[in-house]
Design an enzyme around this catalytic site. Structure first.
Site, PDB file in Angstrom:
ATOM      1  N   LYS A  66       6.003  -4.255  14.395  1.00 55.14           N
ATOM      2  CA  LYS A  66       7.072  -3.763  14.345  1.00 55.14           C
ATOM      3  C   LYS A  66       8.201  -4.783  14.133  1.00 55.14           C
ATOM      4  CE  LYS A  66       7.694  -4.475  19.394  1.00 55.14           C
ATOM      5  NZ  LYS A  66       7.134  -3.629  20.744  1.00 55.14           N
ATOM      6  N   ARG A 168      10.017   4.194  30.104  1.00 59.96           N
ATOM      7  CA  ARG A 168      10.487   4.370  28.821  1.00 59.96           C
ATOM      8  C   ARG A 168       9.890   5.686  28.236  1.00 59.96           C
ATOM      9  NH1 ARG A 168      10.137  -0.685  24.803  1.00 59.96           N
ATOM     10  NH2 ARG A 168       8.079  -0.051  24.523  1.00 59.96           N
ATOM     11  N   TYR A 306      35.676 -23.445  17.394  1.00 62.06           N
ATOM     12  CA  TYR A 306      36.501 -22.508  17.798  1.00 62.06           C
ATOM     13  C   TYR A 306      36.509 -22.800  19.527  1.00 62.06           C
ATOM     14  CZ  TYR A 306      36.401 -19.356  13.916  1.00 62.06           C
ATOM     15  OH  TYR A 306      36.310 -18.917  12.710  1.00 62.06           O
ATOM     16  N   MET A 370      30.210 -17.854  12.635  1.00 62.76           N
ATOM     17  CA  MET A 370      29.542 -16.909  12.003  1.00 62.76           C
ATOM     18  C   MET A 370      28.403 -17.357  10.756  1.00 62.76           C
ATOM     19  SD  MET A 370      30.997 -13.615   9.592  1.00 62.76           S
ATOM     20  CE  MET A 370      32.359 -13.069  10.922  1.00 62.76           C
TER      21      MET A 370
HETATM   22  C1  LIG Z   1       6.132  -4.536  21.270  1.00 63.54           C
HETATM   23  C2  LIG Z   1       5.042  -3.948  21.982  1.00 63.54           C
HETATM   24  C3  LIG Z   1       3.696  -4.322  22.132  1.00 63.54           C
HETATM   25  C4  LIG Z   1       3.337  -5.905  22.094  1.00 63.54           C
HETATM   26  O1  LIG Z   1       3.949  -6.647  22.896  1.00 63.54           O
HETATM   27  P1  LIG Z   1       3.813  -8.087  22.921  1.00 63.54           P
HETATM   28  O2  LIG Z   1       4.229  -8.513  24.200  1.00 63.54           O
HETATM   29  O3  LIG Z   1       4.563  -8.591  21.508  1.00 63.54           O
HETATM   30  O4  LIG Z   1       2.458  -8.463  22.889  1.00 63.54           O
HETATM   31  C5  LIG Z   1       2.756  -3.489  22.390  1.00 63.54           C
HETATM   32  N1  LIG Z   1       2.974  -2.246  22.731  1.00 63.54           N
HETATM   33  C6  LIG Z   1       4.315  -1.581  22.460  1.00 63.54           C
HETATM   34  C7  LIG Z   1       4.244  -0.320  22.901  1.00 63.54           C
HETATM   35  C8  LIG Z   1       5.152  -2.397  22.073  1.00 63.54           C
HETATM   36  O5  LIG Z   1       6.340  -1.679  21.964  1.00 63.54           O
END
Ligand SMILES: *Cc1c(COP(=O)(O)O)cnc(C)c1O
Length: 455
Positions: A66, A168, A306, A370
């Protein structure tokens, strides 16, 4: 006279003259680069497969790619994960799941799971047509997937997401009856193919905290209750999956039929409290390097950046690192000094700088801007041998104390976040360049990558 530039990163081994030319072109295009070692990604995946007992253990491994493979590049990382033995890929957003198939990673090579959507505007038709598994965790989601499957006259492969305590996505124990009432007839009718049951852990990365271990234990019990309810309803899941990297590494009893490591694939442990990557035989795959801009001498008491939060303690030299918060350098990794009562002493993000006396760790001095930040070199640049154009390293594999090489965990500490956010914030204007592509990938896969990105 042309100044000799010093290099704080290893001498990259290019596979060909073209690889070297690609490197030089990337350095001209942008003054910072992410170098990703595909051999490390492959080896990390092979190690994760090893941890679950090997390819014939009955537990498969899903490489989580992802967020553009945690900033490493979706397609190269996915192909390296497959080369290392992953038989599943996971992408939260359906857009990225589709990109994997569009790149030519077909259903003959791996299953793909995607899970983030709202039931009203997701391209379920395209997902089903491309053999992508989808998660269902809401009643609206079930309706939408079922409607698409009917339109296509093709069963949708679904994984039932249960909320075992993460809070979630997914059905709660209380809401599961209503879900089963919808799922069972759709499964019987052949509209939905119930492939999996899955859930996510909240604190699997804290094996040292009894309270968290107990809450993970409760999540596991809850997960098993959901399985029993699915079995009783006549829709037993074919595979169950619960383990992220942390649980893959530390909880073999919940590997089930599939685990879902993400951060481990990229070579990091989920939390420094769990130890270092090397204690799990993982190797960070990304090196983030930059070439210095202006290097100059300044007097003691000179305000840096800054807000004048950093005043040079002595006569010194400063150097510009030409990346800033618009590149994903966290502004919270700014470094302040201890001058004056209002100033908090705070270590900025670390940078490995090569000097004539060997590598030194310098830190972000003052606020991150930036497009750039400033290093106090704590000495004369002429004496240190530091020049404009030198290559410095923001983070790399972490080759131990003697190397003074920071890792993404060190940046996470300086910024008050986690390595995951350090990687995923790196913008795509920073070139991603790949080492060892031709070692790891066959010709068919190599052809899927941007040739200009190969070193
Ligand atoms: C991101 C994610 C993982 C992987 O988690 P890690 O801690 O990077 O191994 C597994 N399952 C779901 C649903 C996730 O969102």
């Amino acid at each position: 006279m042309v100044a000799m530039t010093l290099n704080a990163v290893p001498d990259w081994k290019f596979s060909s003259a073209e690889g070297k030319a690609n490197y030089e072109a990337a350095c001209r295009r942008y003054p910072a680069q992410c170098i990703v070692d595909l051999a490390a990604l492959k080896d990390n995946m092979a190690q994760l497969v090893n941890v679950v007992g090997g390819p014939n253990s009955g537990t498969a491994v899903m490489g989580i790619v992802k967020a553009d493979a945690y900033g490493h590049g979706l397609i190269p990382a996915a192909l390296a994960a497959l080369a290392g033995g992953a038989t599943w890929l996971g992408a939260a957003q359906s857009h990225e799941a589709l990109l994997l198939r569009k790149a030519g990673i077909g259903p003959d090579r791996c299953h793909i799971l995607t899970w983030v959507y709202n039931g009203t505007a997701v391209p379920f038709d395209e997902l089903i047509a491309n053999d992508i598994d989808v998660s269902v965790g809401s009643l609206a989601g079930i309706d939408a997937v079922a409607a698409a499957a009917r339109r296509l006259d093709r069963p949708a492969r679904v994984h039932v997401k249960v909320d075992s305590g993460f809070g979630r996505n997914g059905f709660t124990p209380q809401g599961f009856e209503a879900a089963l009432n919808k799922l069972v007839p759709l499964a019987k009718e052949g509209v939905l193919h119930i492939v999996g049951q899955w859930s996510h852990l909240a604190v699997a990365d804290s094996p040292d905290v009894p309270e968290f271990v107990a809450s993970t234990d409760r999540q596991i019990e809850s997960f098993k209750d959901f399985t029993r309810r699915m079995e009783q309803a006549g829709i037993a899941p074919e595979i169950r999956h619960l383990a992220n990297t942390a649980a893959t590494l530390s909880r073999p009893e919940i590997h089930f039929e599939l685990t879902r490591p993400g951060i481990g694939l990229y070579g990091y442990e989920p939390d420094p409290a769990m130890g270092t990557p090397s204690s799990y035989r993982l190797k960070p795959a990304m090196t983030f390097q930059a070439q210095l801009g202006t290097v100059k001498d300044v007097e003691a008491g000179h305000g840096i950046s800054y807000g004048r939060t950093y005043l040079t303690p002595d006569n010194t030299s400063t150097a510009i690192v030409p990346v800033g918060y618009a590149d994903g350098i966290h502004r919270s990794a700014s470094g302040f000094d201890m001058q004056g009562a209002e100033h908090v002493q705070k270590n900025g993000g670390p940078v490995r700088v090569m000097t004539v006396d060997g590598p030194k760790l310098m830190r972000v001095s003052g606020r991150v801007c930036m497009d750039q930040f400033i290093l106090d070199l704590h000495g004369s640049a002429a004496e240190l041998g530091v020049h404009e154009g030198d290559t410095v390293e923001l983070f790399g594999p972490g080759r131990g104390e003697a190397f003074a090489e920071p890792t993404a965990d060190d940046w996470a500490k300086a910024a008050g976040t986690i390595s995951y956010e350090i990687f995923t914030c790196l913008r795509n204007r920073i070139p991603r360049l790949y080492l060892n592509a031709s070692k790891v990938l066959d010709g068919r896969d190599l052809a899927k990558l941007d040739p200009a990105s190969l070193l």
